[in-house]
Write an enzyme that holds these catalytic residues in place. Structure first.
Site, PDB file in Angstrom:
ATOM      1  N   THR A   1      -6.007   6.414   8.047  1.00 51.60           N
ATOM      2  CA  THR A   1      -6.593   6.676   6.728  1.00 51.60           C
ATOM      3  C   THR A   1      -6.639   5.416   5.862  1.00 51.60           C
ATOM      4  OG1 THR A   1      -4.479   7.221   5.674  1.00 51.60           O
ATOM      5  CG2 THR A   1      -5.689   9.039   6.750  1.00 51.60           C
TER       6      THR A   1
ATOM      7  N   HIS B   1       3.597  10.854   6.533  1.00 53.05           N
ATOM      8  CA  HIS B   1       3.009  10.550   7.847  1.00 53.05           C
ATOM      9  C   HIS B   1       4.060   9.924   8.755  1.00 53.05           C
ATOM     10  CE1 HIS B   1      -1.314  10.247   6.043  1.00 53.05           C
ATOM     11  NE2 HIS B   1      -0.970  11.494   6.350  1.00 53.05           N
TER      12      HIS B   1
ATOM     13  N   HIS C   1       1.947   8.972   1.103  1.00 52.94           N
ATOM     14  CA  HIS C   1       0.863   8.738   0.141  1.00 52.94           C
ATOM     15  C   HIS C   1       1.170   9.629  -1.057  1.00 52.94           C
ATOM     16  CE1 HIS C   1      -1.607   6.792   3.339  1.00 52.94           C
ATOM     17  NE2 HIS C   1      -0.851   7.567   4.083  1.00 52.94           N
TER      18      HIS C   1
ATOM     19  N   HIS D   1       5.768   6.777   6.531  1.00 50.29           N
ATOM     20  CA  HIS D   1       5.405   6.362   5.173  1.00 50.29           C
ATOM     21  C   HIS D   1       4.836   7.576   4.452  1.00 50.29           C
ATOM     22  CE1 HIS D   1       1.700   6.071   7.518  1.00 50.29           C
ATOM     23  NE2 HIS D   1       1.142   6.484   6.381  1.00 50.29           N
TER      24      HIS D   1
ATOM     25  N   HIS E   1       0.836  -1.214   0.000  1.00 47.69           N
ATOM     26  CA  HIS E   1       0.000   0.000   0.000  1.00 47.69           C
ATOM     27  C   HIS E   1       0.867   1.259   0.000  1.00 47.69           C
ATOM     28  CE1 HIS E   1      -3.220  -2.749   0.843  1.00 47.69           C
ATOM     29  NE2 HIS E   1      -2.659  -3.130   1.971  1.00 47.69           N
TER      30      HIS E   1
ATOM     31  N   GLU F   1      -3.370  13.204   1.037  1.00 45.86           N
ATOM     32  CA  GLU F   1      -4.660  12.727   1.584  1.00 45.86           C
ATOM     33  C   GLU F   1      -5.460  13.932   2.080  1.00 45.86           C
ATOM     34  OE1 GLU F   1      -3.641   9.131   4.162  1.00 45.86           O
ATOM     35  OE2 GLU F   1      -4.741   8.404   2.418  1.00 45.86           O
TER      36      GLU F   1
HETATM   37  N1  LIG Z   1      -2.097   6.564   6.970  1.00 48.17           N
HETATM   38  S1  LIG Z   1      -2.052   6.596   8.560  1.00 48.17           S
HETATM   39  O1  LIG Z   1      -3.329   7.123   9.042  1.00 48.17           O
HETATM   40  O2  LIG Z   1      -0.875   7.303   9.030  1.00 48.17           O
HETATM   41  C1  LIG Z   1      -1.927   4.953   9.151  1.00 48.17           C
HETATM   42  C2  LIG Z   1      -2.848   4.009   8.706  1.00 48.17           C
HETATM   43  C3  LIG Z   1      -2.782   2.692   9.169  1.00 48.17           C
HETATM   44  C4  LIG Z   1      -1.806   2.336  10.065  1.00 48.17           C
HETATM   45  O3  LIG Z   1      -1.520   1.161  10.674  1.00 48.17           O
HETATM   46  C5  LIG Z   1      -0.460   1.395  11.449  1.00 48.17           C
HETATM   47  N2  LIG Z   1       0.086   0.409  12.232  1.00 48.17           N
HETATM   48  C6  LIG Z   1       1.380   0.510  12.721  1.00 48.17           C
HETATM   49  O4  LIG Z   1       2.117   1.413  12.380  1.00 48.17           O
HETATM   50  C7  LIG Z   1       1.827  -0.556  13.694  1.00 48.17           C
HETATM   51  C8  LIG Z   1       3.175  -0.939  13.718  1.00 48.17           C
HETATM   52  C9  LIG Z   1       3.595  -1.898  14.642  1.00 48.17           C
HETATM   53  C10 LIG Z   1       2.682  -2.477  15.555  1.00 48.17           C
HETATM   54  C11 LIG Z   1       1.346  -2.054  15.512  1.00 48.17           C
HETATM   55  C12 LIG Z   1       0.912  -1.106  14.595  1.00 48.17           C
HETATM   56  N3  LIG Z   1      -0.018   2.648  11.382  1.00 48.17           N
HETATM   57  C13 LIG Z   1      -0.879   3.278  10.492  1.00 48.17           C
HETATM   58  C14 LIG Z   1      -0.928   4.594  10.049  1.00 48.17           C
HETATM   59 ZN   LIG Z   2      -0.582   7.475   6.067  1.00 50.13          ZN
END
Ligand SMILES: NS(=O)(=O)c1ccc2oc(NC(=O)c3ccccc3)nc2c1
Ligand SMILES: [Zn+2]
Length: 265
Positions: free
Chosen positions: A199, A117, A94, A92, A64, A104
């Site tokens: 998101t 992010h 987008h 990461h 993704h 986003e």
């Molecule tokens: N686009 S976003 O909203 O920044 C976004 C969206 C979905 C996500 O799932 C996770 N999970 C972990 O990082 C994680 C890493 C290690 C252990 C548990 C969780 N972070 C996110 C950020």
């Molecule tokens: Zn993100």
């Protein structure tokens, strides 16, 4: 068996709520920031972003986006609108299929070429990121908009590993002296903030977004390197070339009465 989701077709954002019910919630992200409706909050303390650079991390293509996992307990965030201390977990981006789209969040309807992010979890309130990811106030995401312009040398430390992660589930270990703080804009006092969600599925409503007003520039060639990642392992499209990972941004979601606060007047 994990449910497949993506950004187009039947598994796209309009159908996420069928398997991930929170995606239909009342405090979803991203949103449009209507700068005429933001409210200045003079009570915010200075944002405290302390990252060390001696951290070993790993870069993965999760199908993704690319994800730089950080495992240093020295990378902490506090202050600003935050009541607790948060630890950097991963960062990461987008992006879009060209420089006219990709972020986003939007600002007065304007979409940027990409969005960074930096994901942090609340170490004061929770014992693990797995717990914090689904709880209110569990996550804080530092966000910077990215536009095409001059080359960003800091990004080359990340992009230099992209050849190892072109394919999905590709992973590369990053040991060099790299501090993700270099990816943030110079001005770290002017930001918007609001309460939203992850998101991407499972879209937990656990996120405090802190979105810097100043936009970071990277070159068009560097943006093209984001797009070089492949979204599928080896499956070739009928046209024979790899399917590239692009337009990995969720459409904006209803504000539902939420107020976006500003740290500046
Ligand atoms: N686009 S976003 O909203 O920044 C976004 C969206 C979905 C996500 O799932 C996770 N999970 C972990 O990082 C994680 C890493 C290690 C252990 C548990 C969780 N972070 C996110 C950020
Ligand atoms: Zn993100």
């Amino acid at each position: 068996k994990p449910v497949a989701w993506g950004y187009e077709g039947d598994i796209g954002p309009c159908n996420w709520h069928k398997y991930f019910p929170k995606a239909g919630g009342k405090r979803q992200s991203p949103i449009d920031i209507d700068t005429s409706a933001t409210q200045y909050d003079g009570s915010f303390k200075p944002l405290r972003i302390h990252y060390d650079s001696h951290m070993c991390s790993s870069l993965t293509n999760n199908g993704h986006t690319f994800c730089m996992s950080v495992n240093s307990d020295q990378c902490n965030l506090s202050g600003g609108p935050l009541e607790d201390k948060y630890r950097l977990l991963q960062f990461h981006c987008h992006w879009g299929s060209d420089d006219t789209k990709g972020s986003e969040h939007t600002v007065d309807g304007h979409q940027y070429a990409a969005e960074l992010h930096l994901v942090h979890w609340n170490t004061d309130k929770f014992k693990s990121a797995d717990e914090a990811i689904e709880k209110n106030q569990g996550i804080a995401v530092l966000t910077a908009f990215i536009k095409a312009g001059k080359e960003h040398r800091g990004w080359n430390h990340v992009l230099s590993h992209f050849k190892d992660i072109k394919k999905v589930q590709g992973t590369s270990t990053v040991n060099e002296d790299f501090n993700p703080k270099c990816l943030l804009p110079e001005n770290q006092t002017d930001y918007w903030t609001y309460e939203g969600s992850l998101t991407t599925p499972p879209c937990h409503e656990s996120v405090r977004f802190i979105i810097f007003k100043e936009v970071v520039e990277v070159s068009s060639e560097q943006l093209a390197q984001f797009r070089s990642l492949c979204v599928c392992s080896s499956r070739k499209r009928d046209t024979g070339e790899d399917e590239h990972l692009v337009d990995n941004f969720r459409p904006i979601q209803p504000l539902n009465g939420r107020v976006v606060k500003a740290s500046f007047q």
